[in-house]
Design a protein around this motif. Structure first.
Motif, PDB file in Angstrom:
ATOM      1  N   TYR A  38       0.845  -1.200   0.000  1.00 58.94           N
ATOM      2  CA  TYR A  38       0.000   0.000   0.000  1.00 58.94           C
ATOM      3  C   TYR A  38       0.875   1.243   0.000  1.00 58.94           C
ATOM      4  O   TYR A  38       2.053   1.196   0.394  1.00 58.94           O
ATOM      5  CB  TYR A  38      -0.900   0.035   1.245  1.00 58.94           C
ATOM      6  N   LYS A  42       0.429   5.592   1.118  1.00 59.40           N
ATOM      7  CA  LYS A  42      -0.458   6.583   1.736  1.00 59.40           C
ATOM      8  C   LYS A  42       0.241   7.928   1.763  1.00 59.40           C
ATOM      9  O   LYS A  42       1.378   8.056   2.231  1.00 59.40           O
ATOM     10  CB  LYS A  42      -0.857   6.173   3.146  1.00 59.40           C
ATOM     11  N   LYS A  47      -6.420   8.950   1.569  1.00 57.17           N
ATOM     12  CA  LYS A  47      -6.667   7.552   1.884  1.00 57.17           C
ATOM     13  C   LYS A  47      -5.552   6.678   1.319  1.00 57.17           C
ATOM     14  O   LYS A  47      -4.901   7.031   0.335  1.00 57.17           O
ATOM     15  CB  LYS A  47      -8.015   7.096   1.301  1.00 57.17           C
ATOM     16  N   GLU A  48      -5.352   5.521   1.960  1.00 53.12           N
ATOM     17  CA  GLU A  48      -4.346   4.599   1.461  1.00 53.12           C
ATOM     18  C   GLU A  48      -4.789   3.992   0.142  1.00 53.12           C
ATOM     19  O   GLU A  48      -5.983   3.864  -0.142  1.00 53.12           O
ATOM     20  CB  GLU A  48      -4.073   3.495   2.480  1.00 53.12           C
ATOM     21  N   ILE A  49      -3.815   3.599  -0.679  1.00 50.55           N
ATOM     22  CA  ILE A  49      -4.085   3.038  -2.000  1.00 50.55           C
ATOM     23  C   ILE A  49      -3.330   1.724  -2.132  1.00 50.55           C
ATOM     24  O   ILE A  49      -2.139   1.643  -1.811  1.00 50.55           O
ATOM     25  CB  ILE A  49      -3.642   4.008  -3.114  1.00 50.55           C
TER      26      ILE A  49
END
Length: 251
Positions: free
Chosen positions: A233, A235, A240-242
């Motif tokens: 991930y 961030k 928001k985290e991706i």
């Protein structure tokens, strides 16, 4: 009636009878209930999670594969397609060829059948023994992986494809979808292949990898019944985290 007329009538009748045989022989076999073809089929659910019925037996197919649905079309990862194709006893093994230096090209080869099928990402033309065949949907690259249109790929491999209330049925026979025997078997299959798992993400276990500017990269474990899967991930502060998709197969 004279003998000549009688003989002519007999010859005409014989010709009509003999001529009818090839016509009936050329007709396709009638659809059969799934109960009669079950042990010759590959059956997987739309919500595929590593389990399938292959030649009548419930089987685990290991690999992090996802079936994708786009614009009413079903697309499957190349290695899953190759694995499924090789399950048919009559065809022998299909080899899947994909090279990093040619990331958009996929080839299936069956030396026993002397058959080669070539696909190219974003091209609606496939080559079957170097003969061009049109597809209604092109192979795509989704999440870093090449996925193929299931129907076109299966037909090129010489298999029939049917969609049966949440199940994908692939084989040589055509299944009678309305048969009461088919419906009874279908319901039992759906029950046994139903995915009851709920992936659990441990939000507290983050493993930082690196930081670039105001963006941090880290991994999180996802606990599944088949094991633990680490996902990457990123961030950025205030966002928001991706999930970061990485090409290749999980190690």
């Amino acid at each position: 009636m004279s003998t000549k007329i009688k003989l002519t009538s007999l010859l005409l009748s014989a010709a009509l009878v003999c001529g009818a045989v090839p016509a009936f022989a050329a007709e396709k076999a009638a659809p059969k209930p799934l109960s009669q073809t079950f042990d010759q089929m590959v059956i997987i659910p739309y919500d595929y999670h590593g389990k399938a019925f292959i030649n009548g037996e419930k089987t685990d197919l290991y690999g992090d594969y996802d079936i994708v649905q786009r614009s009413g079309r079903v697309l499957v990862p190349i290695r899953l397609m190759g694995t499924l194709a090789s399950q048919f006893r009559s065809q022998g093994e299909w080899q899947t060829i994909w090279e990093a230096k040619k990331p958009d090209d996929v080839t299936f080869v069956n030396y026993g059948l002397k058959k080669t099928i070539k696909f190219k990402v974003n091209s609606t033309t496939m080559l079957v023994n170097n003969e061009s065949k049109k597809m209604d949907v092109a192979p795509q690259k989704i999440g870093g992986r090449v996925v193929l249109p299931l129907r076109s790929a299966a037909e090129a491999l010489g298999k029939n494809i049917q969609w049966l209330d949440g199940l994908i049925v692939m084989g040589d026979e055509v299944v009678d979808e309305k048969s009461s025997e088919t419906l009874a078997v279908k319901n039992r299959i759906l029950t046994q292949l139903k995915d009851t798992r709920k992936p659990v993400v441990d939000e507290k276990r983050l493993t930082p990898i690196t930081k670039f500017g105001d963006t941090i990269y880290y991994t999180k474990p996802i606990y599944q019944s088949s094991g633990i899967l680490e996902r990457l991930y990123r961030k950025t502060d205030g966002k928001k985290e991706i999930l970061v998709d990485i090409p290749g197969e999980p190690c």
